[in-house]
Motif scaffolding. Structure first.
Motif, PDB file in Angstrom:
ATOM      1  N   LEU A   1      47.732  29.934  29.218  1.00  0.00           N
ATOM      2  CA  LEU A   1      47.848  30.272  30.642  1.00  0.00           C
ATOM      3  C   LEU A   1      46.888  29.443  31.489  1.00  0.00           C
ATOM      4  O   LEU A   1      47.276  28.884  32.521  1.00  0.00           O
ATOM      5  CB  LEU A   1      47.571  31.766  30.836  1.00  0.00           C
ATOM      6  N   TRP A   2      45.633  29.351  31.028  1.00  0.00           N
ATOM      7  CA  TRP A   2      44.638  28.600  31.813  1.00  0.00           C
ATOM      8  C   TRP A   2      45.024  27.127  31.904  1.00  0.00           C
ATOM      9  O   TRP A   2      44.917  26.519  32.979  1.00  0.00           O
ATOM     10  CB  TRP A   2      43.238  28.738  31.194  1.00  0.00           C
TER      11      TRP A   2
ATOM     12  N   LEU B   1      44.174  45.711  42.332  1.00  0.00           N
ATOM     13  CA  LEU B   1      43.891  46.079  40.949  1.00  0.00           C
ATOM     14  C   LEU B   1      43.615  47.559  40.682  1.00  0.00           C
ATOM     15  O   LEU B   1      44.107  48.087  39.694  1.00  0.00           O
ATOM     16  CB  LEU B   1      42.750  45.222  40.410  1.00  0.00           C
TER      17      LEU B   1
ATOM     18  N   ASN C   1      42.673  41.643  34.068  1.00  0.00           N
ATOM     19  CA  ASN C   1      42.282  41.509  35.471  1.00  0.00           C
ATOM     20  C   ASN C   1      41.950  40.070  35.829  1.00  0.00           C
ATOM     21  O   ASN C   1      42.271  39.614  36.930  1.00  0.00           O
ATOM     22  CB  ASN C   1      41.074  42.404  35.766  1.00  0.00           C
ATOM     23  N   GLU C   2      41.295  39.378  34.889  1.00  0.00           N
ATOM     24  CA  GLU C   2      40.930  37.977  35.136  1.00  0.00           C
ATOM     25  C   GLU C   2      42.189  37.129  35.320  1.00  0.00           C
ATOM     26  O   GLU C   2      42.235  36.246  36.177  1.00  0.00           O
ATOM     27  CB  GLU C   2      40.097  37.431  33.961  1.00  0.00           C
ATOM     28  N   GLU C   3      43.202  37.427  34.510  1.00  0.00           N
ATOM     29  CA  GLU C   3      44.451  36.670  34.612  1.00  0.00           C
ATOM     30  C   GLU C   3      45.101  36.875  35.984  1.00  0.00           C
ATOM     31  O   GLU C   3      45.555  35.929  36.618  1.00  0.00           O
ATOM     32  CB  GLU C   3      45.432  37.123  33.523  1.00  0.00           C
ATOM     33  N   ILE C   4      45.104  38.128  36.437  1.00  0.00           N
ATOM     34  CA  ILE C   4      45.711  38.419  37.739  1.00  0.00           C
ATOM     35  C   ILE C   4      44.931  37.729  38.853  1.00  0.00           C
ATOM     36  O   ILE C   4      45.510  37.143  39.770  1.00  0.00           O
ATOM     37  CB  ILE C   4      45.780  39.946  37.969  1.00  0.00           C
TER      38      ILE C   4
END
Lengths: 163, 102
Positions: free
Chosen positions: A3-4, A111, B2-5
Motif C-alpha cells: 500500500l505504501w 475515525l 488508522n494509519e492507512e486511512i
C-alpha cells in the motif's frame, strides 16, 4: 507495505503530470497513476471499482488523451507560461501545510465514528438494490456522452468537413 | 488501520490540490482537463478513505463506479470539444477563446 509503495508511486506519477512539459508524457503519467490507484483499490477489497479504474481510466481515457494530443499536434504547447513551474516549490509547501491540517481534522472527524455503515452488505446488493437509481443516471450519462460526441462531430449535409 | 486511512486521506487531499493547481495555473485546454482528471483521482482516494473508516466498502465501491463513469463521459465530451476548438481557432490557449464574450 504494498500500500505504501503504491501510494508513493501514485503521488510520484501525479507530480510527473504537473512537471512534464510534454502533454504526451503527462497523459502516460496519468495512465500510470490510474494503474497504481487500481492497485490501492484492490488492496482495500474494492475489486470491481479497481477493475473499472484499470480498464476505463488507465485504458480508455488515456487513448482519448493521446488521440486528442495527436489531433492537435501543432497546438501552442510552447507558449505555455513558465510562471507555474517557477512557483511550484512554494505552492507545494503551501499545499502540504493545508493538506496536513485538513488530514488531521478529517481523520479526527471520521475515525472515532468507526461503526459499520453496512459492513455485511455486498457490492451486488448495494449496486442493484440500494443504489439502483444510480444505474439510470449512469445510462443517461453514457447517452449524453454519445449524443454529445455525435453533435460535436456532426458534419452538415453538403459539407465535407468543418471549416 | 488508522494509519492507512490517514495516509489515504493525505494522498487524496494532496492529489485534489494538485489538480486544482493544474486547473488554475495552466492555459492549455488539454492540461486543464488533465487537472480535472488528477482532481478526480484525489476524490476517489478520499471516498475510499471514508468507506474504510465507516466499514462501508461495498457502498463506496458503487459510488466510485458511478464517479468513474461521470469522469469518463466528461473527459470524452471535453476532449471532443477541444478538438473542435482547435479546428476552429487553431489554438488551445484559453486566453484566445474570447469569441463567446458578451
Amino acid at each position: 507495505m504494498i500500500l505504501w509503495i503504491s501510494l508513493a508511486l501514485f503521488m510520484t506519477f501525479l507530480m510527473m503530470i504537473v512537471l512534464f512539459r510534454d502533454l504526451l508524457y503527462s497523459a502516460v503519467a496519468l495512465a500510470l497513476a490510474s494503474v497504481t490507484l487500481s492497485v490501492v483499490l484492490f488492496l482495500f477489497k474494492a475489486n470491481i471499482a479497481a477493475v473499472f479504474e484499470l480498464s476505463v481510466c488507465a485504458g480508455l481515457i488515456t487513448v482519448l488523451f493521446v488521440s486528442t494530443i495527436s489531433l492537435t499536434k501543432n497546438s501552442d504547447q510552447k507558449i505555455e507560461s513558465r510562471v507555474p513551474a517557477a512557483f511550484l516549490p512554494f505552492v507545494l509547501v503551501l499545499l502540504l501545510a493545508i493538506d496536513v491540517g485538513l488530514t488531521v481534522w478529517l481523520a479526527r472527524e471520521m475515525l472515532p465514528a468507526g461503526q459499520a455503515g453496512g459492513t455485511l452488505t455486498s457490492f451486488k446488493e448495494v449496486f442493484w438494490t440500494t443504489r439502483a437509481t444510480d444505474i439510470w443516471g449512469q445510462v443517461s450519462l453514457v447517452l449524453v456522452g454519445v449524443f454529445g460526441i455525435l453533435a460535436i462531430f456532426r458534419v452538415a449535409p453538403g459539407r465535407k468537413d468543418h471549416e | 488501520m488508522n494509519e492507512e486511512i490517514k495516509m489515504l486521506l493525505f494522498c487524496g487531499l494532496l492529489a485534489f490540490m494538485l489538480g486544482l493547481y493544474l486547473l488554475l495555473s495552466h492555459r492549455n485546454l488539454i492540461r486543464i482537463i488533465l487537472g480535472v482528471e488528477v482532481l478526480s483521482k484525489g476524490i476517489t482516494l478520499i471516498l475510499l478513505a471514508a468507506g474504510q473508516a465507516r466499514g462501508a466498502i461495498p457502498f463506496i465501491q458503487s459510488l466510485v463506479v458511478t464517479f468513474i463513469i461521470v469522469e469518463t463521459v466528461l473527459a470524452a465530451v471535453m476532449l471532443g470539444l477541444i478538438v473542435l476548438v482547435y479546428k476552429t481557432h487553431g489554438s488551445l490557449d484559453i486566453r484566445l477563446l474570447s469569441k463567446l464574450k458578451g
